[in-house]
Every structure is written in structure tokens, then in C-alpha cells.
Design a protein around this motif. Structure first.
Motif, PDB file in Angstrom:
ATOM      1  N   VAL A   1       0.830  -1.200   0.000  1.00  0.00           N
ATOM      2  CA  VAL A   1       0.000   0.000   0.000  1.00  0.00           C
ATOM      3  C   VAL A   1       0.872   1.260   0.000  1.00  0.00           C
ATOM      4  CG1 VAL A   1      -1.788   1.262   1.282  1.00  0.00           C
ATOM      5  CG2 VAL A   1      -1.751  -1.237   1.356  1.00  0.00           C
TER       6      VAL A   1
ATOM      7  N   THR B   1      -2.446   2.739   8.563  1.00  0.00           N
ATOM      8  CA  THR B   1      -2.605   2.674   7.103  1.00  0.00           C
ATOM      9  C   THR B   1      -3.285   1.361   6.722  1.00  0.00           C
ATOM     10  OG1 THR B   1      -0.667   4.029   6.721  1.00  0.00           O
ATOM     11  CG2 THR B   1      -1.347   2.598   4.916  1.00  0.00           C
TER      12      THR B   1
ATOM     13  N   THR C   1      -6.858   0.991   4.974  1.00  0.00           N
ATOM     14  CA  THR C   1      -6.894   0.343   3.660  1.00  0.00           C
ATOM     15  C   THR C   1      -7.921  -0.786   3.634  1.00  0.00           C
ATOM     16  OG1 THR C   1      -4.570   0.897   3.341  1.00  0.00           O
ATOM     17  CG2 THR C   1      -5.493  -0.793   1.900  1.00  0.00           C
TER      18      THR C   1
ATOM     19  N   TYR D   1      -5.460   5.889   0.481  1.00  0.00           N
ATOM     20  CA  TYR D   1      -4.399   4.916   0.208  1.00  0.00           C
ATOM     21  C   TYR D   1      -4.698   4.141  -1.064  1.00  0.00           C
ATOM     22  CZ  TYR D   1      -3.410   6.194   4.967  1.00  0.00           C
ATOM     23  OH  TYR D   1      -3.143   6.931   6.093  1.00  0.00           O
TER      24      TYR D   1
ATOM     25  N   VAL E   1      -3.802   0.468  -3.102  1.00  0.00           N
ATOM     26  CA  VAL E   1      -3.199  -0.868  -3.055  1.00  0.00           C
ATOM     27  C   VAL E   1      -2.382  -1.044  -4.333  1.00  0.00           C
ATOM     28  CG1 VAL E   1      -3.672  -3.350  -3.071  1.00  0.00           C
ATOM     29  CG2 VAL E   1      -5.034  -1.827  -1.620  1.00  0.00           C
TER      30      VAL E   1
END
Lengths: 264, 404
Positions: free
Chosen positions: A13, A49, A53, A60, A62
Motif C-alpha cells: 500500500v 494505514t 486500507t 491509500y 493498493v
């Protein structure tokens, strides 16, 4: 074997606005129904984070890997769709929303979660039952969302919403931070009261103290975006006594940040 | 369009007034206003209140006055008072009308106000006699059709009286020009409430001036909710003449498509210990635009005065735009408090993610955020029942607003 609630497969990420900053650098994690996992690690290791996510935060991106929830790949799914499917994030810093009452928000979110109108009487009955279960007063429900709440009230308001929405996966992001011992106990007891055998819980924490109230089945240490060690509750206990350094040293890990700093 | 140009001339205006059997003083006032209309050019963007609303290309005279326009008045006046047709009041309450009509907004001060003073065919008088309170709000319904209408409303609240007025405006999709004037005379210790529910059709251009003269200890509250119209420019002015007089101006607007809203406020504090609040909030979707220009002027006489003005604009689409310009002119050192604030910005992304993480989709989240954003203004509106109706109208508009 039952289907996992959550599987992270090689998850990497970065920050949406700064794609060069890689925060999570390859994580594999499986949470099965009934399990409580604790993700621990020093500040800046990527814990929050990862929590955001999984919940679908647009902050954020991926870069690699997958998030599988109850057998479905949700990597590209919006936050609201994930929530309707039963993922709940208890925020580290719940956002104040002046002008919107907790009742209003909870009614809308319950409606969304169920995909159908919730009659007022039914909603109120459920709200009261949840408030009772969590030993909370109705005053909180009448206030504006997180507006002027103390640290403890904010976290309790998160747990209240969790209680009402009955998620299959609850992610508690630093739910213990900013709480005194009494507030921590209240909130933890709330989580325990809401726990169901078919749900998975991921507790993100810096300190082990919340784990004394909500005992995890698995403890993972996150360091610079990777899980460097997994174990049972005893691992959390060890961190309580020794901190992270001896464990990292044992694993032969030195912080790249420290190393970079030393090189300068 | 020769016929309508003629309609706006001095000769035509005074002849028409005579033809309607208006009293001599009013015929003179019509002639004077028509003269001012002809002599006055359209306001130029060089004038600060018109900076962002350029009307130089708008030809008022190309809009034929709708001779049949009649506002509808419902509600019962307090004993000895009046709520109804301004034309009827010329006969039954001639003295009140003569004393106050044009006393707050002179018929000569601007293009649109002059057009109104010269051309209004029917209007409304609400008269609250000394010490009397209206039992229920008076509702004035303005239904425009096409051409031009000149709504004229005179509110006279005598000492220690109370009156509440709800003004609802609407029109079909046809091209309509609205030049409105609302005069409020709030004498000592009176209370006047005025709520304006603006839902014009998509091709209506409104230019209204509302001005209140507020006497000692009197309180005037104006609320404006704007949902409809192509261009809506509302100038709301509170002249705080009396000691301890108070006023509140609240506004909420939801813009979409190409809608253009322009709010101008003036809080002129003259009397000692007078105080005034302005709070205007807009949420703008599509390519809509909002303009705000607010002046707080504290005169040297206004010792111990306090005033605040706030303008907040939420941009719901990247094409929407808002300009906010609050101005303070403080001419005495002895003010209690004098503040202003203005913001223009998109929706708080953290709040948006928070709501979406609770299962609300993008639009549901925005609707909730916008209704929350408006709450501080809406909760202050003194109109139970109507507030719920307005809130659902706001939600309905947001449900289809352009967010891209």
C-alpha cells in the motif's frame, strides 16, 4: 475448515497523493471467524494505514496484492460497499460532524447495512438495547457526531455504532489511545459484550494494555510495513516488559530509517 | 418591444397610475420613480455589490409587466391590524401606506427599486397595531408567470407588536424578471419575523431589496431559503436605528446546474447597544455559483454595539464556485464584539470517509453532511412545521444535484 473472514495476500500500500511513499510492503494475514488478532508495532510502522486500507480509505492505494473478505476480492470496492458487507472500522480519530446527530447517522447507517428501511420503533428498540448492553446513556445518541466529545466519549461512540451495525469484521484502530484506565475498561468490556462467535476482530495497538481486557488469539508485530513476527498472547506480554527493540534485534532487524540516519 | 419600453416611461407609469385611480401622492411617486428608472443605467460590475453579477446585458424593458400579477395573502391580522392587498389598503389604511410606503426603500435609489416603485400593480400590506401580536404567521404566496413582476411588500409593526410573515415564491419555466421590494418598519419593542422560501423556476431572474428600519428594543429576524431560480440576488439590510435593537439575517441556498445566487447584506448599527447577526450558508453543485458581499457598519453613535457576519460555502462539485467578501467598517472604538468569517471549500474528506465507512454511499454521505452544515442556520428559523418541509426540499434537491 471454515472460510476466513479476512485474508490479506501480499498486500502493498502507498499514499494516494504520494505514490512514491510505500507504507505497507507486503502483508499476509488470515483472520477466521471467532478469532481476535492484535497488530502491534511502533509508531510509523503502518498499522493505521493497514486499518484504513482494509476499510477502503481513498487516501491509500493498493499497489499489489489482494484483500479477500468472506471469499470475495474487495480490493477495488468502495468504503461504503465494504461497510454494507459488514466491515467496521473504529477510527483512531473519529471525525466530528457538526449538525448531524448520532441518532441520525446510526439510523442511516443501519438502513444502509440492512439495505432496507428500519422502522423508527424498531430502530429505537435496537438503539436502547445496544446502549444498555454498553452501559451508555441516551444523551450521547442525541449529540452531534463526535462534536465536542472527550477522547473517551469518541471511542465509546465508535463502539456504540459497532454494536448497532453488528459487523462480521471489526477493526479497532488504536481504540485504547487517549483513554484512562476506567475508560479503557468500559470500552473493552463493550467490545467483549458485542463479540460474536462468527465475527473476526483486528485490534491495532501501540501498547499491549487493551489486550489485557480483550485477549487476542494471535499477536503480530508490524515493523516498517511488514509483519516481522507472529505469536500468541505471550508475545504481547513480552513487548509489555521489554519493548520492541530486543525482539527486533533478535530477528536481526535494524530500522532502515535509523541506518539511513546513521549514514548521514 | 416598443410597447414594453413605453410601459416603463414616466408618462405611461403616471397615466397608468391615474387610470387605476391611485391617490395623487402615489401618482407623483410613480412619476418620480419612472423618471429615476429611465435616468438610471443598469448597475455596473464596477459597483462592489454587483461585482460578480453582471446585469449590464439584461434589458429590463424587454420584459413586459404582468398586469394580472397578484400575490395571495392568507392569515388573519391581529385586532385593528391588516394583512392583505396593498391596493385595497390604499383605501382602507391610506394613512399607514402613505406614511411608510417608500420611506424605507426610496423609489429613486436604483434601477430595480425604481422599476418596482413605478410598476408594482399589486402588493401586500401587513400592519400590526400597537401592542398587538398576530396569532399565526401571515403567508404571502407569489406565483410568477412570465414577463416581469414587481412584488411590493410593506410591513409596519407598531410599538410592542408582533408579526411573522412567510413569503413563498415560485414560477414556471418561462422567462421571468422579478424586481421586488420589501420594506419593514419595526417600531420600538416590536418583533418581526420574515421567512422567504424561494423556489423560482429555471428561467427566473430575481433582484430583490429587503430593508428593515429597526427601532428601540425592536427585533427583526429574516430567514431566506433559496432553492430555485436562474439568478437570485437578494439584498437584505438591517438599519439598527434604535437603542438595543437587534436583528438576525439567516440564509441557506442549494445551487445546482447554472444557478447563480447573490446575497448582499448590510448591518448598519446606529443605536447604542444594538446588535446584529448574519449567517449565510450555501452548498453548490453543478456549475452553480454563489456570491456574498456583506457590510457591517458600526456608526460612531453605536456605542456598545455588537455584530457578527458569517458566510460559509460548500462546493459539492469541482465546477461550482463561490466568492465571499465580508467587510467591516467600525467607526467607534466602543464596540463589544464585531466579527466576521467567510469560507469557501469542498466537503471535508475525512468526514466523507467517516460516513462512507458507515455504509452510506457518496450521495447519502453528502446529503447528510450538507444538512448538518445547514443545521446551525435552519435550527434558528422560527417556523415550526415549515422547517421540516424545507429540510425535505433541500434533501430532494441534493438527491439529484450534479456532483461532478
Amino acid at each position: 475448515m471454515t472460510q476466513p473472514i479476512l485474508e490479506l495476500r501480499g498486500l502493498k500500500v502507498s499514499i494516494a497523493e504520494k505514490p512514491d511513499i510505500h507504507i505497507v510492503k507486503g502483508i499476509d494475514l488470515t483472520i477466521r471467524p471467532g478469532e481476535i488478532h492484535a497488530l502491534m508495532g511502533p509508531n510509523g510502522s503502518g498499522k493505521s494505514t493497514l486499518a484504513s486500507t482494509i476499510a477502503g480509505s481513498p487516501m491509500y492505494v493498493v499497489d499489489e496484492g489482494q484483500i479477500i473478505y468472506q471469499g470475495t476480492d474487495i480490493t477495488a470496492m468502495s468504503a461504503d460497499e465494504r461497510a454494507r458487507k459488514g466491515i467496521f472500522l473504529s477510527f483512531q480519530y473519529p471525525t466530528p460532524i457538526p449538525g448531524v446527530t448520532m441518532v441520525n447517522l446510526m439510523r442511516e447507517s443501519l438502513k444502509a447495512r440492512r439495505g432496507a428501511e428500519v422502522p423508527a420503533r424498531e430502530f429505537l428498540a435496537e438503539l436502547r438495547a445496544t446502549l444498555n448492553k454498553l452501559k451508555m446513556s441516551e444523551d450521547m445518541a442525541r449529540r452531534y457526531v463526535n462534536d465536542g466529545f472527550s477522547g473517551g466519549e469518541k471511542k465509546r461512540a465508535e463502539i456504540l455504532q459497532m454494536g448497532l451495525l453488528k459487523p462480521d469484521l471489526a477493526i479497532l484502530d488504536e481504540t485504547d489511545s487517549g483513554l484512562d484506565v476506567d475508560a479503557l475498561r468500559t470500552v473493552s468490556e463493550g467490545v467483549n459484550a458485542l463479540r460474536r462467535p462468527d465475527m473476526g476482530i483486528l485490534i491495532i495497538t501501540h501498547y499491549e494494555r487493551i489486550l489485557n481486557y480483550i485477549e487476542p488469539d494471535f499477536v503480530h508485530i508490524l515493523f516498517e510495513g511488514r509483519i516481522v513476527k507472529s505469536g500468541g498472547f505471550d508475545l504481547a506480554k513480552r513487548i509489555e516488559h521489554e519493548g520492541y527493540d530486543p525482539i527486533l534485534k533478535e530477528l536481526g532487524i535494524t530500522s532502515t530509517k535509523v541506518a539511513e540516519g546513521a549514514a548521514r | 418591444m416598443a410597447t414594453s419600453t413605453a410601459t416603463y416611461s414616466e408618462t405611461a407609469a403616471s397615466e397608468a397610475a391615474r387610470g387605476r385611480g391611485e391617490p395623487a401622492w402615489l401618482v407623483d411617486a410613480r412619476a418620480e420613480a419612472a423618471r429615476a428608472f429611465v435616468a438610471t443605467s443598469m448597475p455596473s460590475p464596477a459597483l462592489r455589490p454587483w461585482k460578480y453579477t453582471d446585469v449590464t446585458a439584461l434589458d429590463v424593458e424587454s420584459f413586459t409587466p404582468d398586469a394580472a400579477f397578484t400575490p395571495r395573502v392568507t392569515g388573519t391580522a391581529a385586532a385593528g391590524g391588516f394583512a392583505g392587498s396593498l391596493v385595497a389598503a390604499l383605501a382602507s389604511h391610506g394613512e399607514v401606506v402613505r406614511e411608510h410606503l417608500g420611506s424605507v426603500v426610496p423609489g429613486t435609489e436604483g434601477k430595480f427599486t425604481a422599476a418596482n416603485a413605478a410598476q408594482w400593480r399589486e402588493g401586500v400590506l401587513v400592519h400590526a397595531p400597537r401592542g398587538q401580536a398576530f396569532a399565526a404567521p401571515v403567508t404571502v404566496t407569489v406565483e410568477g408567470r412570465e414577463g416581469a413582476i414587481f412584488p411590493r411588500i410593506l410591513v409596519v409593526a407598531e410599538p410592542a407588536s408582533e408579526v411573522s410573515i412567510i413569503l413563498r415564491t415560485s414560477s414556471p419555466a418561462a422567462a421571468l424578471l422579478v424586481a421586488g421590494v420589501i420594506e419593514v418598519v419595526a417600531q420600538a419593542d416590536s418583533r418581526v419575523r420574515l421567512l422567504i422560501d424561494t423556489r423560482w423556476g429555471a428561467d427566473t431572474r430575481e433582484f430583490t431589496t429587503l430593508r428593515a428600519k429597526i427601532g428601540r428594543g425592536a427585533d427583526v429576524q429574516v430567514g431566506s431559503i433559496v432553492l430555485g431560480g436562474h439568478i437570485v440576488k437578494q439584498t437584505v439590510e438591517a438599519l439598527m436605528e434604535g437603542e438595543g435593537s437587534t436583528s438576525t439575517i439567516r440564509g441557506v441556498a442549494v445551487g445546482d446546474t447554472e444557478q447563480h445566487f447573490d446575497f448582499v447584506t448590510l448591518q448598519e448599527l446606529i443605536g447604542k447597544k444594538s446588535s446584529s447577526e448574519v449567517e449565510i450558508k450555501t452548498a453548490l453543485a453543478g456549475a452553480s455559483r454563489s456570491v456574498y458581499y456583506g457590510v457591517t457598519r458600526v456608526e460612531p453613535t453605536a456605542i456598545g454595539a455588537s455584530a457578527n457576519q458569517e458566510n460559509r460555502n460548500l462546493l459539492l462539485s469541482p465546477r461550482a464556485k463561490a466568492d465571499a467578501d465580508p467587510v467591516l467598517e467600525i467607526l467607534t472604538n466602543e464596540v463589544i464584539r464585531c466579527g466576521h468569517g467567510a469560507t469557501v471549500g469542498p466537503v471535508d474528506q475525512d468526514a466523507l470517509f467517516y460516513l462512507r465507512s458507515r455504509g452510506l454511499d457518496m450521495r447519502q454521505s453528502l446529503v447528510l453532511l450538507v444538512t448538518g452544515f445547514f443545521q446551525s442556520v435552519i435550527s434558528g428559523l422560527d417556523a415550526p412545521g415549515l422547517v421540516e418541509e424545507l429540510e425535505s426540499a433541500l434533501r430532494e434537491k441534493l438527491a439529484t444535484a450534479e456532483l461532478e
